[in-house]
Design an enzyme around this catalytic site. Structure first.
Site, PDB file in Angstrom:
ATOM      1  N   HIS A 158      -5.270 -10.824  -6.405  1.00  0.00           N
ATOM      2  CA  HIS A 158      -6.535 -10.758  -5.651  1.00  0.00           C
ATOM      3  C   HIS A 158      -7.272 -12.100  -5.638  1.00  0.00           C
ATOM      4  O   HIS A 158      -8.338 -12.198  -5.038  1.00  0.00           O
ATOM      5  CB  HIS A 158      -7.456  -9.681  -6.227  1.00  0.00           C
ATOM      6  CG  HIS A 158      -6.902  -8.292  -6.116  1.00  0.00           C
ATOM      7  ND1 HIS A 158      -6.482  -7.762  -4.919  1.00  0.00           N
ATOM      8  CD2 HIS A 158      -6.682  -7.327  -7.059  1.00  0.00           C
ATOM      9  CE1 HIS A 158      -6.027  -6.520  -5.125  1.00  0.00           C
ATOM     10  NE2 HIS A 158      -6.135  -6.240  -6.416  1.00  0.00           N
ATOM     11  N   HIS A 195      -2.569  -2.033  -4.904  1.00  0.00           N
ATOM     12  CA  HIS A 195      -3.605  -2.659  -4.087  1.00  0.00           C
ATOM     13  C   HIS A 195      -3.009  -3.793  -3.240  1.00  0.00           C
ATOM     14  O   HIS A 195      -2.093  -4.482  -3.679  1.00  0.00           O
ATOM     15  CB  HIS A 195      -4.694  -3.261  -4.981  1.00  0.00           C
ATOM     16  CG  HIS A 195      -5.324  -2.267  -5.914  1.00  0.00           C
ATOM     17  ND1 HIS A 195      -4.855  -2.064  -7.195  1.00  0.00           N
ATOM     18  CD2 HIS A 195      -6.361  -1.430  -5.743  1.00  0.00           C
ATOM     19  CE1 HIS A 195      -5.607  -1.129  -7.777  1.00  0.00           C
ATOM     20  NE2 HIS A 195      -6.523  -0.735  -6.919  1.00  0.00           N
ATOM     21  N   ASP A 282       0.632   0.073 -10.877  1.00  0.00           N
ATOM     22  CA  ASP A 282      -0.471   1.024 -10.687  1.00  0.00           C
ATOM     23  C   ASP A 282      -0.259   1.976  -9.519  1.00  0.00           C
ATOM     24  O   ASP A 282      -1.093   2.859  -9.274  1.00  0.00           O
ATOM     25  CB  ASP A 282      -1.824   0.293 -10.571  1.00  0.00           C
ATOM     26  CG  ASP A 282      -1.784  -0.933  -9.685  1.00  0.00           C
ATOM     27  OD1 ASP A 282      -0.733  -1.206  -9.078  1.00  0.00           O
ATOM     28  OD2 ASP A 282      -2.814  -1.631  -9.598  1.00  0.00           O
TER      29      ASP A 282
HETATM   30 ZN   LIG Z   1      -3.457  -3.082  -8.382  1.00  0.00          ZN
END
Ligand SMILES: [Zn+2]
Length: 339
Positions: A158, A195, A282
């Site tokens: 990120h 993500h 995740d």
């Molecule tokens: Zn993640």
């Protein structure tokens, strides 16, 4: 499989985290390291300590202004009367304009995308060791290893060239990819974290020499919200060199493997010499973020499908949070990759 990890990565120990506005314990805990180390050892990894590579390979991805901010902001923050123990932003520019604030509070908002990446005294050092772990793994691949696991923590995908976010400070996967590029390798980054790898996408968005592919929960209703949509394809010379494959929440192993099949076809067409796998665990059904309902056995199948590309691989740890099976999921992935 060879693996790298440095003990300094454990020292970053973030406390604060806001979830839907409510203060919660930060999920990116040092204890993740224990689970991941155990999982890597069970998979037969021998774990080596990386060397300190200095700022060179990090500055190949991140701006000097941002690295200066990361290095000094904690100390500066302590001088503000009544400030929080960790650096946490409370204002963000709605868009990046022309001005760069001189104030520590203003710079925190400029360089930190959200409140999930608090900075403490140990953060910069831990993040550097995490990046050096990725560099060491890339160098091992350049020296002839088929696949190398980099236990990077804090994670990186990120983080943009000059922005931290989502538990990430330095983009380890991007730094590893650039290390391979510097050795004239044609590189793909495949991100299988729950993500979207928005920082990685942002770093390479206008470049055609690194293909970025991400499979993730649909950002229409999931972090990072503002990136990760299927119509983001790159720009300028990078147009067509970014592929996003968003999936509905809880979609399970088969949907993930179908998306992976699309990703692998695009990767084969790009004809890379090496792959960086941004390995988030995740997407697991029992992960606290629980987003895509991938099973432990599913991670083995995902790894085997990626390994079938037969590309030299740097496997960089991204997300994957504290749950009973975290270590087992890493073992399952690395076992699938080694077959
Ligand atoms: Zn993640």
């Amino acid at each position: 499989m060879k693996a790298f990890y440095a003990e300094e990565q454990r020292r970053h120990d973030p406390k604060a985290f806001l979830s839907s506005g409510a203060p919660k314990p930060n999920p990116e805990q040092p204890e993740r390291v224990d689970r991941l180390l155990a999982g890597a050892r069970t998979a037969g990894c021998s774990i080596e300590r990386p060397q300190a590579f200095g700022l060179g390979p990090i500055a190949a991805i991140h701006t000097a202004e941002y690295l200066d901010f990361l290095q000094h902001i904690f100390e500066r923050w302590q001088r503000i009367e009544g400030a929080s123990a960790e650096v946490i932003p409370n204002i963000h520019p709605i868009a990046r304009g022309g001005s760069y604030p001189a104030s520590a509070v203003g710079q925190a908002g400029y360089h930190m995308a959200d409140t999930a990446c608090p900075i403490s005294a140990e953060t910069f050092d831990s993040a550097c060791w995490s990046a050096w772990t990725a560099v060491a793994a890339a160098d091992a691949v350049l020296a002839g290893s088929d696949a190398v696991y980099a236990l990077c923590r804090p994670p990186g995908h990120h983080a943009f060239a000059d922005v931290a976010g989502g538990f990430c400070f330095l983009n380890n996967s991007a730094i590893a990819a650039q290390r391979l590029r510097d050795a004239a390798k044609r590189v793909v980054i495949l991100d299988v974290d729950l993500h979207h790898g928005n920082g990685t996408q942002g770093i390479f968005y206008a470049r055609g020499d690194v293909l970025t592919v991400s499979i993730h929960a649909d950002p229409a209703r999931f972090y990072p919200f503002f990136w990760g949509h299927a119509d983001e394809r790159g720009e300028g010379p990078g147009l067509g060199a970014n592929l996003n494959l968003p999936l509905p929440r809880k979609s399970g192993d088969e949907a993930f493997l179908e998306a992976l099949d699309v990703a692998l076809r695009r990767i084969r067409a790009f004809a890379p010499d090496a792959i960086v796998v941004a390995l988030g665990l995740d997407a697991f059904e029992g992960d606290p973020f629980g987003g895509l309902s991938v099973t432990t056995a599913g991670f083995t199948r995902i790894a085997a499908a990626i390994a079938a590309l037969r590309l030299p691989a740097v496997i960089v740890q991204e997300g994957g949070y504290l749950c009973e099976a975290l270590g087992d999921n890493l073992t399952a992935f690395l076992a699938g990759f080694s077959r």
